[in-house]
Design a protein around this motif. Structure first.
Motif, PDB file in Angstrom:
ATOM      1  N   MET A 163     -99.639 -48.060 -13.904  1.00  0.00           N
ATOM      2  CA  MET A 163     -99.108 -46.927 -14.635  1.00  0.00           C
ATOM      3  C   MET A 163     -99.500 -45.609 -13.961  1.00  0.00           C
ATOM      4  N   LEU A 164    -100.761 -45.499 -13.548  1.00  0.00           N
ATOM      5  CA  LEU A 164    -101.202 -44.256 -12.919  1.00  0.00           C
ATOM      6  C   LEU A 164    -100.455 -43.996 -11.613  1.00  0.00           C
ATOM      7  N   GLU A 165    -100.154 -45.063 -10.874  1.00  0.00           N
ATOM      8  CA  GLU A 165     -99.378 -44.894  -9.650  1.00  0.00           C
ATOM      9  C   GLU A 165     -97.975 -44.372  -9.962  1.00  0.00           C
ATOM     10  N   SER A 166     -97.400 -44.878 -11.046  1.00  0.00           N
ATOM     11  CA  SER A 166     -96.064 -44.420 -11.450  1.00  0.00           C
ATOM     12  C   SER A 166     -96.077 -42.934 -11.795  1.00  0.00           C
ATOM     13  N   LEU A 167     -97.113 -42.506 -12.495  1.00  0.00           N
ATOM     14  CA  LEU A 167     -97.220 -41.095 -12.859  1.00  0.00           C
ATOM     15  C   LEU A 167     -97.428 -40.227 -11.615  1.00  0.00           C
ATOM     16  N   ARG A 168     -98.255 -40.706 -10.699  1.00  0.00           N
ATOM     17  CA  ARG A 168     -98.461 -39.972  -9.445  1.00  0.00           C
ATOM     18  C   ARG A 168     -97.153 -39.903  -8.658  1.00  0.00           C
ATOM     19  N   ASP A 169     -96.455 -41.042  -8.583  1.00  0.00           N
ATOM     20  CA  ASP A 169     -95.177 -41.082  -7.862  1.00  0.00           C
ATOM     21  C   ASP A 169     -94.148 -40.162  -8.507  1.00  0.00           C
ATOM     22  N   PHE A 170     -94.160 -40.089  -9.837  1.00  0.00           N
ATOM     23  CA  PHE A 170     -93.260 -39.180 -10.555  1.00  0.00           C
ATOM     24  C   PHE A 170     -93.495 -37.745 -10.088  1.00  0.00           C
ATOM     25  N   THR A 171     -94.763 -37.361 -10.026  1.00  0.00           N
ATOM     26  CA  THR A 171     -95.105 -35.999  -9.610  1.00  0.00           C
ATOM     27  C   THR A 171     -94.712 -35.764  -8.157  1.00  0.00           C
ATOM     28  N   GLN A 172     -94.996 -36.734  -7.293  1.00  0.00           N
ATOM     29  CA  GLN A 172     -94.683 -36.572  -5.877  1.00  0.00           C
ATOM     30  C   GLN A 172     -93.184 -36.583  -5.600  1.00  0.00           C
ATOM     31  N   SER A 173     -92.404 -37.194  -6.492  1.00  0.00           N
ATOM     32  CA  SER A 173     -90.955 -37.268  -6.278  1.00  0.00           C
ATOM     33  C   SER A 173     -90.261 -35.932  -6.536  1.00  0.00           C
ATOM     34  N   MET A 174     -90.945 -35.023  -7.177  1.00  0.00           N
ATOM     35  CA  MET A 174     -90.358 -33.715  -7.474  1.00  0.00           C
ATOM     36  C   MET A 174     -90.450 -32.827  -6.233  1.00  0.00           C
ATOM     37  N   PRO A 175     -89.566 -31.835  -6.136  1.00  0.00           N
ATOM     38  CA  PRO A 175     -89.705 -30.879  -5.026  1.00  0.00           C
ATOM     39  C   PRO A 175     -91.103 -30.250  -5.067  1.00  0.00           C
ATOM     40  N   GLU A 176     -91.650 -29.995  -3.909  1.00  0.00           N
ATOM     41  CA  GLU A 176     -93.033 -29.516  -3.818  1.00  0.00           C
ATOM     42  C   GLU A 176     -93.291 -28.292  -4.699  1.00  0.00           C
ATOM     43  N   ALA A 177     -92.348 -27.397  -4.775  1.00  0.00           N
ATOM     44  CA  ALA A 177     -92.517 -26.179  -5.577  1.00  0.00           C
ATOM     45  C   ALA A 177     -92.542 -26.468  -7.082  1.00  0.00           C
ATOM     46  N   LEU A 178     -92.090 -27.646  -7.492  1.00  0.00           N
ATOM     47  CA  LEU A 178     -92.044 -27.988  -8.918  1.00  0.00           C
ATOM     48  C   LEU A 178     -92.994 -29.122  -9.308  1.00  0.00           C
ATOM     49  N   GLN A 179     -93.845 -29.541  -8.411  1.00  0.00           N
ATOM     50  CA  GLN A 179     -94.754 -30.639  -8.729  1.00  0.00           C
ATOM     51  C   GLN A 179     -95.712 -30.281  -9.862  1.00  0.00           C
ATOM     52  N   TRP A 180     -96.016 -29.025 -10.022  1.00  0.00           N
ATOM     53  CA  TRP A 180     -96.871 -28.597 -11.126  1.00  0.00           C
ATOM     54  C   TRP A 180     -96.212 -28.919 -12.473  1.00  0.00           C
ATOM     55  N   VAL A 181     -94.889 -28.895 -12.525  1.00  0.00           N
ATOM     56  CA  VAL A 181     -94.166 -29.253 -13.756  1.00  0.00           C
ATOM     57  C   VAL A 181     -94.401 -30.727 -14.062  1.00  0.00           C
ATOM     58  N   GLY A 182     -94.396 -31.568 -13.037  1.00  0.00           N
ATOM     59  CA  GLY A 182     -94.689 -32.986 -13.227  1.00  0.00           C
ATOM     60  C   GLY A 182     -96.085 -33.191 -13.784  1.00  0.00           C
ATOM     61  N   VAL A 183     -97.058 -32.441 -13.263  1.00  0.00           N
ATOM     62  CA  VAL A 183     -98.442 -32.526 -13.759  1.00  0.00           C
ATOM     63  C   VAL A 183     -98.489 -32.092 -15.218  1.00  0.00           C
ATOM     64  N   MET A 184     -97.770 -31.031 -15.531  1.00  0.00           N
ATOM     65  CA  MET A 184     -97.742 -30.536 -16.905  1.00  0.00           C
ATOM     66  C   MET A 184     -97.139 -31.578 -17.854  1.00  0.00           C
ATOM     67  N   LEU A 185     -96.058 -32.205 -17.438  1.00  0.00           N
ATOM     68  CA  LEU A 185     -95.392 -33.205 -18.272  1.00  0.00           C
ATOM     69  C   LEU A 185     -96.256 -34.443 -18.486  1.00  0.00           C
ATOM     70  N   ILE A 186     -96.890 -34.944 -17.430  1.00  0.00           N
ATOM     71  CA  ILE A 186     -97.699 -36.150 -17.603  1.00  0.00           C
ATOM     72  C   ILE A 186     -98.971 -35.858 -18.402  1.00  0.00           C
ATOM     73  N   SER A 187     -99.440 -34.620 -18.358  1.00  0.00           N
ATOM     74  CA  SER A 187    -100.637 -34.252 -19.115  1.00  0.00           C
ATOM     75  C   SER A 187    -100.351 -34.116 -20.606  1.00  0.00           C
ATOM     76  N   ALA A 188     -99.098 -34.050 -20.982  1.00  0.00           N
ATOM     77  CA  ALA A 188     -98.721 -33.997 -22.398  1.00  0.00           C
ATOM     78  C   ALA A 188     -98.735 -35.383 -23.034  1.00  0.00           C
ATOM     79  N   ILE A 189     -98.898 -36.422 -22.229  1.00  0.00           N
ATOM     80  CA  ILE A 189     -98.899 -37.795 -22.724  1.00  0.00           C
ATOM     81  C   ILE A 189    -100.274 -38.123 -23.286  1.00  0.00           C
ATOM     82  N   PRO A 190    -100.346 -38.614 -24.539  1.00  0.00           N
ATOM     83  CA  PRO A 190    -101.649 -39.025 -25.078  1.00  0.00           C
ATOM     84  C   PRO A 190    -102.325 -40.063 -24.179  1.00  0.00           C
TER      85      PRO A 190
END
Length: 159
Positions: free
Chosen positions: A1-28
């Protein structure tokens, strides 16, 4: 699961990877603790990863606190004046909040339950919504900084 979340973040354009971090951090259970670390491992600059993880976790927590507050207000308005028995979970949260206070439960409760569960439970047993949000944000920030920094130190030591 953690690899999937990391891959999700890395799949975003570099300038928007912070949005991926923000989204995954909203998950309980992911929250700022793992979100900041995953952001660092995904290549997001450490300060940006920590800030995005804290904001994502804090926003989702504040949303559920607001919902809990509104629900509690409506239930109290519609309830009769007789005293109702609390569920075992709420009794436990009440005992913990009486023993350690909102600050203690908010700072260390994240090791037991995610902030998206702890915070609304505190509000449902009568703690002040503003006080809960303040201390939850403090805890979210503390653990996000600690784990983001540890991830950065560990990741740069290996690389």
């Amino acid at each position: 699961m953690l690899e999937s979340l990391r891959d999700f973040t890395q799949s975003m354009p570099e300038a928007l990877q912070w949005v991926g971090v923000m989204l995954i951090s909203a998950i309980p259970f992911v929250e700022s603790i793992l979100g900041s670390a995953l952001g660092v491992v995904a290549g997001v600059p450490v300060v940006v990863a920590i800030a995005a993880a804290v904001v994502g976790n804090a926003l989702s927590m504040a949303l559920v606190v607001q919902i809990a507050h509104l629900t509690r207000s409506r239930v109290r308005r519609g309830a009769s004046q007789e005293h109702k028995e609390l569920s075992p979970r709420r009794q436990r949260i009440l005992r913990l909040s009486e023993r350690f206070g909102v600050p203690g439960v908010s700072l260390f409760g994240q090791w037991v339950l995610p902030s998206q569960l702890t915070a609304p439970l505190l509000v449902s047993v009568g703690a002040s919504r503003g006080w809960v949000i303040l201390w939850q944000v403090a805890g979210i920030t503390l653990w996000g900084v600690v784990f983001g920094t540890l991830a950065h130190l560990g990741y740069t030591a290996v690389a």
